[in-house]
Design an enzyme around this catalytic site. Structure first.
Site, mmCIF file in Angstrom:
data_model
loop_
_atom_site.group_PDB
_atom_site.id
_atom_site.type_symbol
_atom_site.label_atom_id
_atom_site.label_comp_id
_atom_site.label_asym_id
_atom_site.label_seq_id
_atom_site.Cartn_x
_atom_site.Cartn_y
_atom_site.Cartn_z
ATOM 1 N N PHE A 128 0.865 -1.182 0.000
ATOM 2 C CA PHE A 128 0.000 0.000 0.000
ATOM 3 C C PHE A 128 0.898 1.227 0.000
ATOM 4 C CE2 PHE A 128 -2.332 3.208 2.515
ATOM 5 C CZ PHE A 128 -3.613 3.161 1.973
ATOM 6 N N GLN A 279 9.006 -3.904 46.401
ATOM 7 C CA GLN A 279 7.860 -3.026 46.124
ATOM 8 C C GLN A 279 8.007 -2.272 44.794
ATOM 9 O OE1 GLN A 279 7.264 -0.518 49.533
ATOM 10 N NE2 GLN A 279 6.336 -2.166 50.727
ATOM 11 N N GLU A 363 0.686 4.487 10.168
ATOM 12 C CA GLU A 363 -0.792 4.537 10.146
ATOM 13 C C GLU A 363 -1.314 5.697 11.002
ATOM 14 O OE1 GLU A 363 -3.012 1.433 9.256
ATOM 15 O OE2 GLU A 363 -1.412 0.016 8.766
HETATM 16 P P1 TGC Z 1 -9.267 15.910 5.959
HETATM 17 O O1 TGC Z 1 -9.855 17.128 5.350
HETATM 18 O O2 TGC Z 1 -9.326 15.744 7.420
HETATM 19 O O3 TGC Z 1 -9.930 14.620 5.301
HETATM 20 C C1 TGC Z 1 -10.080 14.478 3.898
HETATM 21 C C2 TGC Z 1 -11.368 13.692 3.668
HETATM 22 O O4 TGC Z 1 -11.237 12.393 4.265
HETATM 23 C C3 TGC Z 1 -12.211 12.216 5.316
HETATM 24 N N1 TGC Z 1 -11.513 11.501 6.386
HETATM 25 C C4 TGC Z 1 -11.699 10.206 6.604
HETATM 26 N N2 TGC Z 1 -12.558 9.327 6.055
HETATM 27 C C5 TGC Z 1 -12.517 8.062 6.493
HETATM 28 N N3 TGC Z 1 -11.659 7.671 7.464
HETATM 29 C C6 TGC Z 1 -10.788 8.509 8.034
HETATM 30 N N4 TGC Z 1 -9.953 8.077 8.981
HETATM 31 C C7 TGC Z 1 -10.790 9.849 7.622
HETATM 32 N N5 TGC Z 1 -10.074 10.950 7.955
HETATM 33 C C8 TGC Z 1 -10.537 11.955 7.203
HETATM 34 C C9 TGC Z 1 -12.654 13.626 5.695
HETATM 35 O O5 TGC Z 1 -13.946 13.592 6.247
HETATM 36 C C10 TGC Z 1 -12.585 14.296 4.348
HETATM 37 O O6 TGC Z 1 -13.717 13.876 3.585
HETATM 38 P P2 TGC Z 1 -14.388 14.824 2.487
HETATM 39 O O7 TGC Z 1 -15.486 14.013 1.922
HETATM 40 O O8 TGC Z 1 -14.836 16.034 3.264
HETATM 41 O O9 TGC Z 1 -13.323 15.152 1.491
HETATM 42 O O10 TGC Z 1 -7.785 15.768 5.394
HETATM 43 P P3 TGC Z 1 -6.436 16.456 5.825
HETATM 44 O O11 TGC Z 1 -5.637 16.647 4.579
HETATM 45 O O12 TGC Z 1 -6.707 17.649 6.706
HETATM 46 O O13 TGC Z 1 -5.682 15.302 6.661
HETATM 47 C C11 TGC Z 1 -6.214 14.825 7.814
HETATM 48 C C12 TGC Z 1 -5.284 13.790 8.494
HETATM 49 C C13 TGC Z 1 -4.029 14.454 9.017
HETATM 50 C C14 TGC Z 1 -6.067 13.261 9.674
HETATM 51 C C15 TGC Z 1 -4.938 12.631 7.573
HETATM 52 O O14 TGC Z 1 -4.334 13.039 6.445
HETATM 53 C C16 TGC Z 1 -4.158 11.535 8.243
HETATM 54 O O15 TGC Z 1 -4.795 10.628 8.771
HETATM 55 N N6 TGC Z 1 -2.778 11.520 8.222
HETATM 56 C C17 TGC Z 1 -1.990 10.392 8.653
HETATM 57 C C18 TGC Z 1 -1.471 9.647 7.443
HETATM 58 C C19 TGC Z 1 -1.379 8.163 7.662
HETATM 59 O O16 TGC Z 1 -2.027 7.599 8.520
HETATM 60 N N7 TGC Z 1 -0.595 7.511 6.822
HETATM 61 C C20 TGC Z 1 -0.472 6.078 6.884
HETATM 62 C C21 TGC Z 1 0.234 5.522 5.673
HETATM 63 S S1 TGC Z 1 0.037 3.771 5.498
HETATM 64 C C22 TGC Z 1 0.973 3.094 6.713
HETATM 65 O O17 TGC Z 1 1.506 3.741 7.542
HETATM 66 C C23 TGC Z 1 1.066 1.625 6.704
HETATM 67 S S2 TGC Z 1 2.055 0.924 7.939
HETATM 68 C C24 TGC Z 1 1.744 -0.674 7.557
HETATM 69 C C25 TGC Z 1 2.169 -1.706 8.489
HETATM 70 O O18 TGC Z 1 3.310 -2.209 8.344
HETATM 71 O O19 TGC Z 1 1.337 -2.184 9.316
HETATM 72 P P1 FAD Z 2 6.214 13.312 9.648
HETATM 73 O O1 FAD Z 2 4.854 13.458 9.117
HETATM 74 O O2 FAD Z 2 7.317 14.091 9.012
HETATM 75 O O3 FAD Z 2 6.185 13.633 11.203
HETATM 76 C C1 FAD Z 2 7.372 13.885 11.979
HETATM 77 C C2 FAD Z 2 6.937 14.302 13.387
HETATM 78 O O4 FAD Z 2 6.131 15.494 13.307
HETATM 79 C C3 FAD Z 2 6.046 13.248 14.063
HETATM 80 O O5 FAD Z 2 6.341 13.222 15.425
HETATM 81 C C4 FAD Z 2 4.642 13.779 13.838
HETATM 82 O O6 FAD Z 2 3.723 13.326 14.820
HETATM 83 C C5 FAD Z 2 4.877 15.273 13.924
HETATM 84 N N1 FAD Z 2 3.852 16.042 13.202
HETATM 85 C C6 FAD Z 2 3.561 16.024 11.874
HETATM 86 N N2 FAD Z 2 2.547 16.842 11.589
HETATM 87 C C7 FAD Z 2 2.174 17.395 12.764
HETATM 88 C C8 FAD Z 2 1.174 18.337 13.148
HETATM 89 N N3 FAD Z 2 0.312 18.866 12.256
HETATM 90 N N4 FAD Z 2 1.092 18.703 14.457
HETATM 91 C C9 FAD Z 2 1.918 18.141 15.374
HETATM 92 N N5 FAD Z 2 2.890 17.264 15.087
HETATM 93 C C10 FAD Z 2 3.003 16.895 13.796
HETATM 94 N N6 FAD Z 2 3.418 4.282 4.650
HETATM 95 C C11 FAD Z 2 2.692 3.741 3.630
HETATM 96 O O7 FAD Z 2 2.074 4.466 2.851
HETATM 97 N N7 FAD Z 2 2.636 2.389 3.449
HETATM 98 C C12 FAD Z 2 3.306 1.522 4.253
HETATM 99 O O8 FAD Z 2 3.214 0.305 4.074
HETATM 100 C C13 FAD Z 2 4.093 2.054 5.319
HETATM 101 N N8 FAD Z 2 4.820 1.229 6.113
HETATM 102 C C14 FAD Z 2 5.656 1.752 7.055
HETATM 103 C C15 FAD Z 2 6.507 0.923 7.773
HETATM 104 C C16 FAD Z 2 7.383 1.454 8.713
HETATM 105 C C17 FAD Z 2 8.320 0.548 9.451
HETATM 106 C C18 FAD Z 2 7.362 2.838 8.998
HETATM 107 C C19 FAD Z 2 8.253 3.423 10.055
HETATM 108 C C20 FAD Z 2 6.525 3.690 8.289
HETATM 109 C C21 FAD Z 2 5.675 3.157 7.301
HETATM 110 N N9 FAD Z 2 4.860 3.999 6.515
HETATM 111 C C22 FAD Z 2 4.108 3.468 5.482
HETATM 112 C C23 FAD Z 2 4.953 5.439 6.644
HETATM 113 C C24 FAD Z 2 4.183 6.009 7.832
HETATM 114 O O9 FAD Z 2 2.809 6.010 7.597
HETATM 115 C C25 FAD Z 2 4.702 7.439 8.100
HETATM 116 O O10 FAD Z 2 6.006 7.274 8.634
HETATM 117 C C26 FAD Z 2 3.822 8.220 9.034
HETATM 118 O O11 FAD Z 2 2.582 8.532 8.437
HETATM 119 C C27 FAD Z 2 4.485 9.525 9.503
HETATM 120 O O12 FAD Z 2 5.042 10.228 8.447
HETATM 121 P P2 FAD Z 2 6.591 10.731 8.512
HETATM 122 O O13 FAD Z 2 7.420 9.578 8.915
HETATM 123 O O14 FAD Z 2 6.867 11.390 7.225
HETATM 124 O O15 FAD Z 2 6.628 11.756 9.696
#
Ligand code: TGC
Ligand code: FAD
Length: 384
Positions: A128, A279, A363
């Site tokens: 993803f 403790q 995530e």
């Molecule tokens: P924002 O305006 O808040 O939202 C855009 C649109 O999305 C809707 N929405 C959601 N819908 C469903 N589920 C959610 N959790 C949702 N969060 C927001 C929202 O209602 C809106 O809808 P619409 O219809 O009005 O357009 O967007 P923003 O640009 O202000 O960003 C919000 C924020 C910061 C919460 C979001 O971008 C975020 O969640 N950032 C974190 C990114 C993240 O989680 N990345 C993960 C990458 S994948 C990964 O890490 C895999 S690790 C895999 C592993 O090894 O297990």
């Molecule tokens: P940044 O967004 O640069 O954040 C750096 C620091 O700033 C963090 O402490 C954060 O909390 C803080 N920060 C950022 N914005 C704000 C704010 N507005 N206010 C306050 N603090 C803030 N991604 C995928 O798409 N697919 C995958 O399969 C996937 N697998 C992963 C596996 C591993 C082992 C790791 C480590 C990451 C993976 N990721 C994946 C990426 C992961 O989702 C991102 O690392 C994560 O979303 C954070 O982004 P960043 O690392 O760029 O940190």
């Protein structure tokens, strides 16, 4: 440690699933995980066995290779896998919750039939790709673009930190079209212009493949676009399922670390007595127990809400935020109880703790889930 007997809430089928996955972890993961973690390798030979046990896409209907399991069962599977290692759980949850779920939720019927049953059988692996080098917490600022040329899309950009990136047969890639609308594409391994590069410098989640995806003018047909995905809402909807699994997994790692610390403290003699009789050690163990029990209760309630179709994404944020933070603190504290032995891979607490650093970040970081919840309860957005 299940102090409140929450597992008594499991029905017979859920208990059987728990025991089956626990046995798999005890027999096939625990004896080898330290070695693989130190080598920085994912034990690929386990994939057929994991597929055979039904660990990929278990919540989908049978026609898509699933078993129609409920979300508590799914959570329990993730918990038991991460009792072994966060990297093993990551492998299963990326395959199921991120790659397969993207196709299940946003794909065409043809795409579902082409990919899902084979992914459930472990014959095809998925990843993803949302995060980029300059777009992590703020995926809406992604730079990967999708340019339309007739019936073909041309993808260009870089994805970073992608779990299973180089081993995946199909990558779910999120990119912006000419209007800036985020769309999802299924990019198969071997497509010209598509390459991957593994990240080998990790101190966390070492038994997991993490890669960069490079898309250099990659051409995919319109038939490989996820037709029902439009806007950032689509990948975020998928992430709700991923985050739910990450949170359950963190509980498994924390339970394993606490169990290990209690067992060690009862056996280890210093000053003529088991250290468990001091403790300070008891207070440390009880603090771990109390915090962990609180998050276990959240997990069961969120599972009920998921099963009833009533879980809001903010509920999942609360669970993911608390579970990963508490698990990291518990595993770290467990390491301290183990003294010097705790810094080796013969024991598990520190391996879990450093893995949990990743779960705290991916995530959605701890801070991002704080802001999601802050926005929900105050009505004010504090992301920028
Ligand atoms: P924002 O305006 O808040 O939202 C855009 C649109 O999305 C809707 N929405 C959601 N819908 C469903 N589920 C959610 N959790 C949702 N969060 C927001 C929202 O209602 C809106 O809808 P619409 O219809 O009005 O357009 O967007 P923003 O640009 O202000 O960003 C919000 C924020 C910061 C919460 C979001 O971008 C975020 O969640 N950032 C974190 C990114 C993240 O989680 N990345 C993960 C990458 S994948 C990964 O890490 C895999 S690790 C895999 C592993 O090894 O297990
Ligand atoms: P940044 O967004 O640069 O954040 C750096 C620091 O700033 C963090 O402490 C954060 O909390 C803080 N920060 C950022 N914005 C704000 C704010 N507005 N206010 C306050 N603090 C803030 N991604 C995928 O798409 N697919 C995958 O399969 C996937 N697998 C992963 C596996 C591993 C082992 C790791 C480590 C990451 C993976 N990721 C994946 C990426 C992961 O989702 C991102 O690392 C994560 O979303 C954070 O982004 P960043 O690392 O760029 O940190």
């Amino acid at each position: 440690m299940d102090y409140l007997h929450l597992d008594d809430l499991l029905n017979e089928e859920q208990r059987m699933i728990r025991d089956m996955v626990r046995q798999f972890v005890d027999r096939e993961i625990m004896p080898i995980i330290g070695e693989y973690w130190l080598k920085g390798e994912f034990p690929m030979h386990l994939v057929p066995r994991m597929a055979e046990l039904g660990l990929f896409g278990p919540t989908f209907e049978e026609e898509y290779g699933g078993q129609g399991l409920d979300y508590l069962s799914y959570g329990i599977i993730m918990r038991e896998l991460e009792r072994g290692d966060s990297g093993i759980r990551s492998f299963a949850s990326v395959q199921s919750s991120l790659a397969m779920y993207s196709i299940y939720r946003f794909g065409s019927e043809d795409q579902k039939r082409k990919y899902l049953p084979r992914m459930a059988r472990g014959e095809l692996l998925g990843c993803f790709g949302l995060t980029e080098p300059d777009a992590g917490s703020d995926p809406g600022s992604m730079r990967t673009v999708a340019r339309r040329e007739g019936d073909t899309w041309v993808l260009h950009g870089t994805k970073m930190w992608i779990t299973n990136g180089s081993v995946a047969d199909v990558a779910v890639v999120w990119a912006k079209d000419a209007e800036g609308v985020i769309r999802g594409f299924l990019v198969e391994k071997g497509t010209p212009g598509f390459s991957t590069q593994d990240i080998h410098t990790k101190i966390s989640l070492r038994a997991s493949v993490t890669s960069e995806l490079i898309l250099d003018e990659v051409r995919v047909p319109e038939a490989q676009r996820l037709p029902h995905a439009e806007g950032l809402r689509a990948p975020l909807t998928v992430l709700n399922h991923g985050r739910y699994g990450v949170a359950w997994g963190a509980l498994g790692a924390a339970e394993a670390a606490l169990d290990e610390a209690i067992a060690y403290a009862r056996e280890r003699i210093q000053f003529g007595r088991p250290i468990a009789s001091f403790q300070i050690i008891q207070q440390r163990l009880v603090d771990m127990l109390a915090r962990l029990t609180g998050v276990q209760a959240i997990g069961y309630r969120v599972a009920q809400l998921m099963n009833e179709g009533k879980a809001r994404y903010t509920h999942i944020s609360l669970f993911k935020r608390q579970a990963t933070r508490v698990a990291l603190d518990v595993a770290r504290a467990a390491r301290e109880v183990l003294g010097a032995n705790g810094i080796t891979v013969e024991y598990h607490a520190l391996r879990h703790a450093v893995n949990l650093e990743s779960t705290l970040t991916y995530e959605g970081t701890y801070d991002i889930h704080t802001l999601i919840l802050g926005r929900d309860i105050t009505g004010f957005e504090a992301f920028s």
